[in-house]
Enzyme design. Sequence first.
Site, PDB file in Angstrom:
ATOM      1  N   THR A  87       0.858  -1.181   0.000  1.00 35.66           N
ATOM      2  CA  THR A  87       0.000   0.000   0.000  1.00 35.66           C
ATOM      3  C   THR A  87       0.897   1.234   0.000  1.00 35.66           C
ATOM      4  O   THR A  87       2.127   1.120   0.007  1.00 35.66           O
ATOM      5  CB  THR A  87      -0.916   0.034   1.242  1.00 35.66           C
ATOM      6  OG1 THR A  87      -0.149   0.421   2.399  1.00 35.66           O
ATOM      7  CG2 THR A  87      -1.549  -1.335   1.502  1.00 35.66           C
ATOM      8  N   CYS A  88       0.283   2.412   0.038  1.00 31.30           N
ATOM      9  CA  CYS A  88       1.095   3.630   0.028  1.00 31.30           C
ATOM     10  C   CYS A  88       1.885   3.797   1.329  1.00 31.30           C
ATOM     11  O   CYS A  88       2.864   4.525   1.367  1.00 31.30           O
ATOM     12  CB  CYS A  88       0.223   4.857  -0.214  1.00 31.30           C
ATOM     13  SG  CYS A  88      -1.009   5.156   1.051  1.00 31.30           S
ATOM     14  N   GLY A 108      -5.664  11.997 -11.286  1.00 31.62           N
ATOM     15  CA  GLY A 108      -5.995  10.618 -10.960  1.00 31.62           C
ATOM     16  C   GLY A 108      -7.485  10.503 -10.677  1.00 31.62           C
ATOM     17  O   GLY A 108      -8.116  11.471 -10.234  1.00 31.62           O
ATOM     18  N   ALA A 109      -8.045   9.321 -10.950  1.00 41.21           N
ATOM     19  CA  ALA A 109      -9.488   9.153 -10.759  1.00 41.21           C
ATOM     20  C   ALA A 109      -9.813   7.807 -10.108  1.00 41.21           C
ATOM     21  O   ALA A 109     -10.850   7.213 -10.373  1.00 41.21           O
ATOM     22  CB  ALA A 109     -10.214   9.280 -12.102  1.00 41.21           C
ATOM     23  N   LYS A 117      -9.714   5.271  -6.366  1.00 39.91           N
ATOM     24  CA  LYS A 117     -10.425   5.261  -5.091  1.00 39.91           C
ATOM     25  C   LYS A 117     -10.027   6.446  -4.202  1.00 39.91           C
ATOM     26  O   LYS A 117     -10.866   7.069  -3.557  1.00 39.91           O
ATOM     27  CB  LYS A 117     -10.146   3.941  -4.371  1.00 39.91           C
ATOM     28  CG  LYS A 117     -11.059   3.674  -3.194  1.00 39.91           C
ATOM     29  CD  LYS A 117     -10.799   2.295  -2.598  1.00 39.91           C
ATOM     30  CE  LYS A 117     -11.148   1.193  -3.561  1.00 39.91           C
ATOM     31  NZ  LYS A 117     -10.992  -0.165  -2.964  1.00 39.91           N
TER      32      LYS A 117
END
Length: 438
Positions: free
Chosen positions: A49-50, A189-190, A192
Site C-alpha cells: 500500500t502507500c 488521478g481518478a 479510489k
Amino acid sequence: MNIAVIGLSHKTAPVEIREKLSIPTPQAADAIAQLTSYPHVQEVSILSTCNRLEIQVVISETEPGIREVTQFLADYGQIPLAALRPHLFILLQQDAIMHLMRVAAGLDSLVLGEGQILSQVKHAHSLGQQHKGVGRVLNRLMKDAIKAGKRVRTETSIGTGAVSISSAAAELAQMKIENFTECRIAILGAGKMARLLVQHLISKRANQITILNRTIQRADELAAQFGDVDIQTGTLEGMIETVVASDVVFTCTASTEPILHRDNLMAAVQPERNLMLFDIAVPRNVHDNVNEIETVFAFNVDDLKAVVAQNQESRRQMALEAEALLEEEFDQFMDWWRSLDTVSTISSLRTKVEAIREQELEKALSRLGSEFSDKHRGVVEALTRGIVNKILHDPMVQLRAQRDTMTRRQAMETLQVLFNLEEFSVAEEIGRQAKTYR
C-alpha cells in the site's frame, strides 16, 4: 514451520524508501513466483500500500528464510542491504500473527481505524491465492485476519468518521488555504483515493474542482458520482495548463515516476501566485525539486502525520476495545495452528484403525458368503465406519484441544506407544496438504 512477516511501513521508513519497494498488482505474480522459488519459503502473500510493504511468509527454517526474503527486497528496490536493513521490521510466530490482525483492523495504520486497509488485505489474500503463493496456513491466517478486521469495524466505533489518507490530505490543505469556496482545485488521478478526496473536499465547501485522468472516461465516471457539483474533467495531456491555473493540486495517479517536477513547472507557473501540491501517491507523483521554485509548496504523505496526530487521542479508548476483540481471534487461530502438531499422530492413528476395520470387515463378509446382498454389505460398511469414527472422535478432539505444548506432546507420545504407531514428519504432511490445497 514458522510464520513471519518482513517489511517496512510509515513507522519505519520514509516515503523515498517506501516508493522503491512498492509492488503494484501487475508485478505481484512475478514477485510471488520468485519468493516461492526460494528453498526455505513455503507460502507467500504480499501486502503493498502507500504506507507499507509487508511480505507474510511460512518458512521451513527461520534464519535462512528471513535472509532470502530480505535479499529479495534489497534486489527489488535496488537498495544495498546494509542501507535497507535499518528500515525493515521482522516479526515471528505469534507477533507476526497478531500484527496482521492489527493491520487488517486499522490499528497499525497512519490514520487509526481507517477502513481502506481491510480491502487491501483482502486484495493481498486474493493475489496470493491467484498466483499460488498462499497455502493452507496463510489462507487460514488471512481469512482470520479479515474476519478480525470486520469484527473491529462492526463491534466498536473506531471506524466511525475515521479519516483516510485522502481526508487527512484535504484537512492539511484546509489548514494552509482556510477557505475552499474560492479555491481552484485540481485532482490528478481518478481512482479510489481521488473519489474520497472529492467527497471530503465537497464537504468542506469546495466547488471549483477539475479531475484529470489518463482516460477521460474514468474521470467522467467519477465526476458523475457527484452530480450536485459542477466538476470539470480532462486528460493528463492538459495537465500543466490545469495545474498552473489552480490554487491547490492533489496527485494520486498510479504512475511509477514523478509527473510533476521542476522542469515542467518552472516555465509555466505564474510568479505572482502560490501553488500548493499535495502528493498522496506512492511512488510519489511530485518530485522533491519542485520546492526549488519559489512559489510552489509541495507536501507528501509523510507530511500528514501532524494532521493525523489530532485524530489519535480520541480513538485511543476505541483501540483498546478493538485489541480485546483481536485477542479472541488470535486465540482461535493459535488453537488451530497448534493443532497442526497433532496431524502426524492423528493421521497415523486413523490409518491404523482404518486398516484394522477393513481387514476385519473383509473377514466377516467372506464368512457370510455370496448370498449377502450389496445393500446389506453397504449397511455393515457404514456401521463399521460409524463405530470407528465415534471411537476416534474424543481422542482426536482432546488431543487438538491441549493448549500446553508439553501436555499435547505427552498425549501424542502416549497414543503412539499404546497403538504402536509409526510417526511421520508433520512438515511433510503439511506440505502435502498445502499442495493439495493449491
